[in-house]
Design an enzyme around this catalytic site. Structure first.
Site, PDB file in Angstrom:
ATOM      1  N   PRO A  89      80.367  24.776  65.596  1.00 64.30           N
ATOM      2  CA  PRO A  89      81.078  24.373  66.814  1.00 64.30           C
ATOM      3  C   PRO A  89      82.528  24.879  66.840  1.00 64.30           C
ATOM      4  O   PRO A  89      83.156  24.882  67.892  1.00 64.30           O
ATOM      5  CB  PRO A  89      81.049  22.841  66.773  1.00 64.30           C
ATOM      6  CG  PRO A  89      79.986  22.486  65.796  1.00 64.30           C
ATOM      7  CD  PRO A  89      79.912  23.620  64.813  1.00 64.30           C
ATOM      8  N   GLU A 116      78.142  18.483  56.325  1.00 64.14           N
ATOM      9  CA  GLU A 116      79.390  18.483  57.109  1.00 64.14           C
ATOM     10  C   GLU A 116      79.899  19.896  57.352  1.00 64.14           C
ATOM     11  O   GLU A 116      80.817  20.109  58.137  1.00 64.14           O
ATOM     12  CB  GLU A 116      80.472  17.654  56.398  1.00 64.14           C
ATOM     13  CG  GLU A 116      80.126  16.190  56.248  1.00 64.14           C
ATOM     14  CD  GLU A 116      79.400  15.636  57.459  1.00 64.14           C
ATOM     15  OE1 GLU A 116      79.985  15.681  58.564  1.00 64.14           O
ATOM     16  OE2 GLU A 116      78.260  15.175  57.313  1.00 64.14           O
TER      17      GLU A 116
HETATM   18  N1  4GX Z   1      76.972  26.033  67.827  1.00 59.06           N
HETATM   19  N2  4GX Z   1      76.276  23.058  64.289  1.00 59.06           N
HETATM   20  C1  4GX Z   1      76.844  23.977  62.056  1.00 59.06           C
HETATM   21  C2  4GX Z   1      77.260  22.517  60.162  1.00 59.06           C
HETATM   22  C3  4GX Z   1      78.740  22.381  60.204  1.00 59.06           C
HETATM   23  C4  4GX Z   1      79.300  21.118  60.229  1.00 59.06           C
HETATM   24  C5  4GX Z   1      80.682  20.986  60.291  1.00 59.06           C
HETATM   25  C6  4GX Z   1      80.833  23.353  60.282  1.00 59.06           C
HETATM   26  C7  4GX Z   1      81.436  22.117  60.296  1.00 59.06           C
HETATM   27  C8  4GX Z   1      76.606  24.505  66.304  1.00 59.06           C
HETATM   28  C9  4GX Z   1      76.942  24.724  67.645  1.00 59.06           C
HETATM   29  C10 4GX Z   1      76.478  23.196  65.646  1.00 59.06           C
HETATM   30  C11 4GX Z   1      76.228  21.726  63.719  1.00 59.06           C
HETATM   31  C12 4GX Z   1      76.045  24.151  63.361  1.00 59.06           C
HETATM   32  C13 4GX Z   1      76.989  21.612  62.417  1.00 59.06           C
HETATM   33  N3  4GX Z   1      79.516  23.488  60.240  1.00 59.06           N
HETATM   34  N4  4GX Z   1      76.442  25.688  65.756  1.00 59.06           N
HETATM   35  N5  4GX Z   1      76.640  22.661  61.481  1.00 59.06           N
HETATM   36  N6  4GX Z   1      77.222  23.807  68.565  1.00 59.06           N
HETATM   37  O1  4GX Z   1      76.586  22.201  66.315  1.00 59.06           O
HETATM   38  O2  4GX Z   1      76.672  26.629  66.665  1.00 59.06           O
END
Ligand code: 4GX
Length: 245
Positions: A89, A116
């Protein structure tokens, strides 16, 4: 195009791509999809892939080394240079214009996080680009990766049949699609707009354009630069507004 996906659930993305347009692209040799599980590159009896966050707080953070080793294995599987994309995100929002650019790459490596997130040092050292598919929170990067795989695959030469390609063109100009109708002409839910039955292809094209312009201005004004519209488009939009009342 070759896409390598580093994920704790590599089969998930393969399953997502096994049907429809992407499934056909795999069969036709237009898409090679390979999964790499960081657990296979983790050390010790427990094959640990995550640990508690420094600074405290809930949840777990993915370890650097299993991900780094999985990434390295993925890259070494093919000599062509690869862009590494982390789905999160915090990334730049994915747009059709970015999809078009990525579709032109020979290969992509997609990195999916769970828990996370992943240790920021790995992101800094190994990731070329961080991409978000939208402002909402998923439980992992796998669904986001599947979205990206689908969007770039349908742009590969030969992935779509003629009907699907024509449909693609309608979003190619940055406008929302027009409404569609099929039989019956009369239904208790309403009638099909007259113009679509007229056989006058110029009128039909103008009506569809008007609907696309009107819907875009109403639902997604952020996509429409009214000043930049041609005179003909501005007239159609004006007409749509009059007809809406
Ligand atoms: N568009 N996610 C990544 C793991 C995460 C958690 C915290 C970084 C920090 C998402 C989206 C998305 C959920 C993928 C958390 N990474 N990915 N994931 N919206 O929600 O691409």
């Amino acid at each position: 195009m070759r896409i390598d996906v580093v994920s704790l659930f590599p089969d998930f993305i393969a399953q997502c791509a096994a049907f429809g347009v992407t499934g056909r692209a795999v069969e036709r040799g237009l898409l090679w999809l390979h999964g790499w599980n960081p657990r296979d590159y983790a050390e010790g009896n427990y094959r640990k892939v995550d640990d508690r966050p420094f600074g405290g707080g809930p949840g777990m953070v993915m370890l650097i080394d299993p991900l780094r080793n999985a990434l390295q294995a993925a890259r070494q599987a093919d000599p062509a240079p690869s862009r590494t994309i982390y789905l999160s995100p915090q990334g730049r929002p994915l747009t059709q214009s970015r999809v078009r650019e990525l579709a032109g790459e020979q290969r992509l490596v997609l990195l999916c996080g769970r828990y996370e997130g992943i240790d920021e040092r790995l992101v800094a050292a190994e990731v070329d680009e961080e991409i978000s598919i939208g402002d909402y929170v998923l439980s992992g990067g796998e669904l986001a990766a599947a979205v990206l795989v689908d969007a770039v695959t349908r742009l590969q030469e030969g992935a779509l049949n003629d009907a699907e390609s024509a449909q693609q063109d309608s979003f190619g100009d940055g406008l929302l699609d027009c409404p569609h109708y099929t039989r019956p002409v009369e239904h208790e839910l309403g009638a099909v707009p007259e113009v679509l039955l007229s056989g006058n292809h110029a009128h039909i094209a103008a009506w569809r354009r008007m609907q696309s312009l009107g819907r875009t201005s109403q639902r997604r004004p952020d996509l429409l630069d009214e000043q930049a519209l041609s005179k003909a488009d501005r007239k159609l939009l004006e007409q749509w507004r009059v007809e809406q009342g």
